[in-house]
Design an enzyme around this catalytic site. Structure first.
Site, PDB file in Angstrom:
ATOM      1  N   GLY A 113       3.757   1.637  -1.721  1.00  0.00           N
ATOM      2  CA  GLY A 113       4.443   1.857  -2.996  1.00  0.00           C
ATOM      3  C   GLY A 113       5.273   0.645  -3.383  1.00  0.00           C
ATOM      4  O   GLY A 113       5.117  -0.437  -2.820  1.00  0.00           O
ATOM      5  N   VAL A 114       6.194   0.872  -4.313  1.00  0.00           N
ATOM      6  CA  VAL A 114       7.005  -0.216  -4.868  1.00  0.00           C
ATOM      7  C   VAL A 114       8.319  -0.341  -4.097  1.00  0.00           C
ATOM      8  O   VAL A 114       8.905   0.656  -3.682  1.00  0.00           O
ATOM      9  CB  VAL A 114       7.305   0.093  -6.359  1.00  0.00           C
ATOM     10  CG1 VAL A 114       8.276  -0.921  -6.950  1.00  0.00           C
ATOM     11  CG2 VAL A 114       6.004   0.089  -7.155  1.00  0.00           C
ATOM     12  N   ASP A 153       2.003  -2.828  13.569  1.00  0.00           N
ATOM     13  CA  ASP A 153       1.537  -3.657  12.448  1.00  0.00           C
ATOM     14  C   ASP A 153       2.401  -4.913  12.326  1.00  0.00           C
ATOM     15  O   ASP A 153       2.859  -5.266  11.242  1.00  0.00           O
ATOM     16  CB  ASP A 153       1.587  -2.829  11.148  1.00  0.00           C
ATOM     17  CG  ASP A 153       0.807  -3.487  10.008  1.00  0.00           C
ATOM     18  OD1 ASP A 153       0.089  -4.479  10.274  1.00  0.00           O
ATOM     19  OD2 ASP A 153       0.923  -3.033   8.861  1.00  0.00           O
ATOM     20  N   GLN A 186       0.828  -1.213   0.000  1.00  0.00           N
ATOM     21  CA  GLN A 186       0.000   0.000   0.000  1.00  0.00           C
ATOM     22  C   GLN A 186       0.858   1.256   0.000  1.00  0.00           C
ATOM     23  O   GLN A 186       0.415   2.318  -0.375  1.00  0.00           O
ATOM     24  CB  GLN A 186      -0.945   0.003   1.198  1.00  0.00           C
ATOM     25  CG  GLN A 186      -0.271   0.219   2.513  1.00  0.00           C
ATOM     26  CD  GLN A 186      -0.427  -0.980   3.418  1.00  0.00           C
ATOM     27  OE1 GLN A 186      -0.821  -2.050   2.994  1.00  0.00           O
ATOM     28  NE2 GLN A 186      -0.102  -0.791   4.674  1.00  0.00           N
ATOM     29  N   ASP A 235       9.465  -2.566   8.957  1.00  0.00           N
ATOM     30  CA  ASP A 235       8.355  -1.590   8.937  1.00  0.00           C
ATOM     31  C   ASP A 235       7.849  -1.182  10.316  1.00  0.00           C
ATOM     32  O   ASP A 235       6.686  -0.850  10.481  1.00  0.00           O
ATOM     33  CB  ASP A 235       7.173  -2.131   8.113  1.00  0.00           C
ATOM     34  CG  ASP A 235       7.503  -2.149   6.634  1.00  0.00           C
ATOM     35  OD1 ASP A 235       8.497  -1.513   6.246  1.00  0.00           O
ATOM     36  OD2 ASP A 235       6.778  -2.800   5.860  1.00  0.00           O
ATOM     37  N   ARG A 259       3.844 -10.890   7.295  1.00  0.00           N
ATOM     38  CA  ARG A 259       4.096 -10.143   6.036  1.00  0.00           C
ATOM     39  C   ARG A 259       5.081  -8.992   6.266  1.00  0.00           C
ATOM     40  O   ARG A 259       5.722  -8.521   5.328  1.00  0.00           O
ATOM     41  CB  ARG A 259       2.779  -9.610   5.447  1.00  0.00           C
ATOM     42  CG  ARG A 259       2.110  -8.587   6.320  1.00  0.00           C
ATOM     43  CD  ARG A 259       0.785  -8.015   5.819  1.00  0.00           C
ATOM     44  NE  ARG A 259       0.190  -7.199   6.875  1.00  0.00           N
ATOM     45  CZ  ARG A 259      -0.544  -7.669   7.853  1.00  0.00           C
ATOM     46  NH1 ARG A 259      -0.797  -8.964   7.930  1.00  0.00           N
ATOM     47  NH2 ARG A 259      -1.027  -6.868   8.793  1.00  0.00           N
ATOM     48  N   ASN A 260       5.195  -8.538   7.525  1.00  0.00           N
ATOM     49  CA  ASN A 260       6.099  -7.424   7.841  1.00  0.00           C
ATOM     50  C   ASN A 260       7.393  -7.875   8.532  1.00  0.00           C
ATOM     51  O   ASN A 260       8.035  -7.092   9.212  1.00  0.00           O
ATOM     52  CB  ASN A 260       5.377  -6.383   8.709  1.00  0.00           C
ATOM     53  CG  ASN A 260       4.382  -5.580   7.890  1.00  0.00           C
ATOM     54  OD1 ASN A 260       4.578  -5.405   6.685  1.00  0.00           O
ATOM     55  ND2 ASN A 260       3.323  -5.121   8.505  1.00  0.00           N
TER      56      ASN A 260
END
Length: 506
Positions: A257-258, A366, A255, A384, A370-371
């Site tokens: 960006g790249v 968060d 979400q 993150d 995935r993080n």
């Protein structure tokens, strides 16, 4: 105004004196208080309190000498290259992560403090075969990857103060044997009582020539082991010039960006997150980035800095070659699913990273598989952290939003958006569940509203098939309805290490 300035100077000088006297900076060129009271002020201009020549000599003798554990190539002006095994005199260690040192040729510059070790405390760290706190599971993975008969490492045992030799052999089939290094009453070290040596290096040398009861002679230790990341790419550098970045293939997109792989100044592998414009409160984040580059732990993805002069903003971090933990678990389910020890080790690594953040009063907000990212040698690191605070998208930040990570959120976050280290602990319990199911979606196909209702009613995720009941008990503690009842990451880390020792016999 002048009086104020003069007072400030005196105060600064006094602080320096205390700092030197208490050993806060071992730089011998600082004015330092001698054996009088530690807080004797050192006045500008060398009034009473300036060290005598004898005291100065003493300070010269006491200067700290460090040995380089890894090579470091100075790229920025003001930094100094390190040659592995060489000695350096520390001139200023008042900054935590970058120290000013002098090499044998008299050159002076800054070096990353995590690349050196004090000579007097060096111990086994000067040997290639010593891997410190590497776990049994990671040692096995590393040796299997090398796939060489007689490849070995020595690591700290789970019992403090003891050591274990891990040895790879292909006879009768490829496997890793673990031997406790024991000591007899004379203080000699041995693997088999017939062959005792005065030190661990002597013992290793003996077994290089004689298997002496081991599955194989000790032939080699793993080569080309990765060097750790530095806190920022240079001393006091957190703003990175985008012209110094060579961008390579895309690693993924989210979400924000790249994300692309890159090289900084042609030599250091980095990951570059290109933030979509309008997704975050940029100025606040840039301020925070200065602090975040100073967070350094072997289980946190290192933030190197940001490119903030142009838009979009780039966030530059260390590169982790195996990508997200979630995808890694899904990709390797067949091999990982049966290796409960390795799954537990991944959880412990994440817990260590989170315990460090907790100690620094830093909330992730968060945490999920995935993080987290996976690097070489099965290292898992938390990524993150703290980023969620700077997101502007309501769909992501409000618990009613479609992108909000509901399935990782405890009741107090769902009800009052109340984040704390204890809400991170709840999310960590869910992450453990993700690990032991090799990346399944928590609560399956349930809609967010159904998940919220379950969490409010105290219905928790069921025990994954591959999971020992002792490990599931730890997950359950993370999901206590009341945040105060949940254990801290520090306590969780101890509990999981104990479970690991009990189940897996180090």
């Amino acid at each position: 105004m002048m009086v104020l300035t003069a007072l400030k100077q005196v105060a600064t000088a006094a602080t320096n004196a205390v700092h030197s006297a208490t050993g806060g900076g071992s730089s011998h060129h600082h004015p330092a208080a001698t054996s009088a009271t530690p807080a004797t002020p050192v006045m500008p201009g060398g009034t009473p309190g300036t060290p005598s020549s004898k005291a100065k000599e003493k300070l010269m003798i006491r200067s700290k000498v460090v040995v380089a554990l890894y090579p470091f190539r100075a790229i920025e002006g003001g930094d100094l290259s390190l040659e592995k095994g060489a000695e350096y005199e520390v001139l200023d260690d008042s900054q935590e992560h970058w120290w000013k040192v002098k090499d044998e040729h008299g050159s002076i510059g800054y070096i990353p403090s995590n690349y050196v070790k004090e000579k007097e405390l060096l111990g086994l760290q000067k040997y290639e075969w010593y891997v410190g706190d590497m776990s049994r599971q990671r040692a096995e993975s590393l040796l299997k990857q090398e796939d060489k008969e007689g490849c070995f490492v020595v690591r700290n045992s789970s019992t403090k103060g003891l050591y274990t030799l891990s040895l790879y052999t292909k006879v009768p089939h490829p496997h890793v044997k673990h031997y406790h290094i024991k000591q007899n009453q004379r203080g000699e070290f041995y693997l088999s009582e017939k062959h005792c040596c005065g030190s661990i290096p002597d013992l290793v040398n003996y077994h290089r020539h004689n298997s002496g009861g081991l599955a194989s002679r000790l032939k080699a230790s793993p080569c080309d082991r990765p060097v750790p990341p530095t806190a920022g790419l240079s001393h006091d550098k957190w703003e990175i010039d985008p012209a110094e970045l060579h961008l390579l293939e895309e690693l993924g997109s989210g979400q924000f960006g790249v994300v692309r792989r890159g090289k900084w100044r042609g030599s250091i592998d980095v990951a570059v997150k290109m933030m979509k414009e309008g997704t975050m409160s940029e100025d606040d984040f840039i301020e925070e980035a200065k602090v975040m580059t100073k967070l350094q732990h072997q289980n946190l993805v290192q933030l190197y800095g940001v490119c903030s002069k142009d838009r979009p903003i780039y966030i530059v971090t260390e590169y982790m070659r195996h990508g997200s933990l979630l995808n890694y678990l899904r990709r390797h389910e067949t091999t990982l699913g049966s290796n409960v020890g390795l799954l537990l080790d991944m959880c412990i690594q994440v817990c260590k990273g989170m315990a460090y953040l907790e100690r620094h009063n830093y909330i992730h907000r968060d945490l999920a598989a995935r993080n987290c990212l996976v690097g070489s040698e099965n290292v898992v690191k938390v990524a993150d952290f703290g980023l969620a605070r700077y997101v502007l998208d309501d769909q992501y930040t409000s618990s009613g939003g479609t992108k909000f990570p509901i399935k990782w959120a405890p009741p107090e976050v769902l009800n009052y958006t109340r984040f704390s280290s204890k809400s991170d602990v709840w999310a960590y319990g869910v992450l453990m569940w993700e690990v032991f199911t090799c990346g399944k979606m928590p609560y399956g196909r349930l809609k967010n509203t159904e998940v919220v209702e379950r969490v409010q009613r105290g219905i928790i995720l069921e025990k994954p098939k591959a999971c020992f009941k002792e490990v599931y008990e730890v997950m359950r503690k993370c999901w206590a309805h009341c945040p105060e009842v949940r254990p801290s990451f520090r306590v969780l880390k101890e509990q999981l290490i104990n479970v690991s020792q009990g189940l897996l016999n180090d």
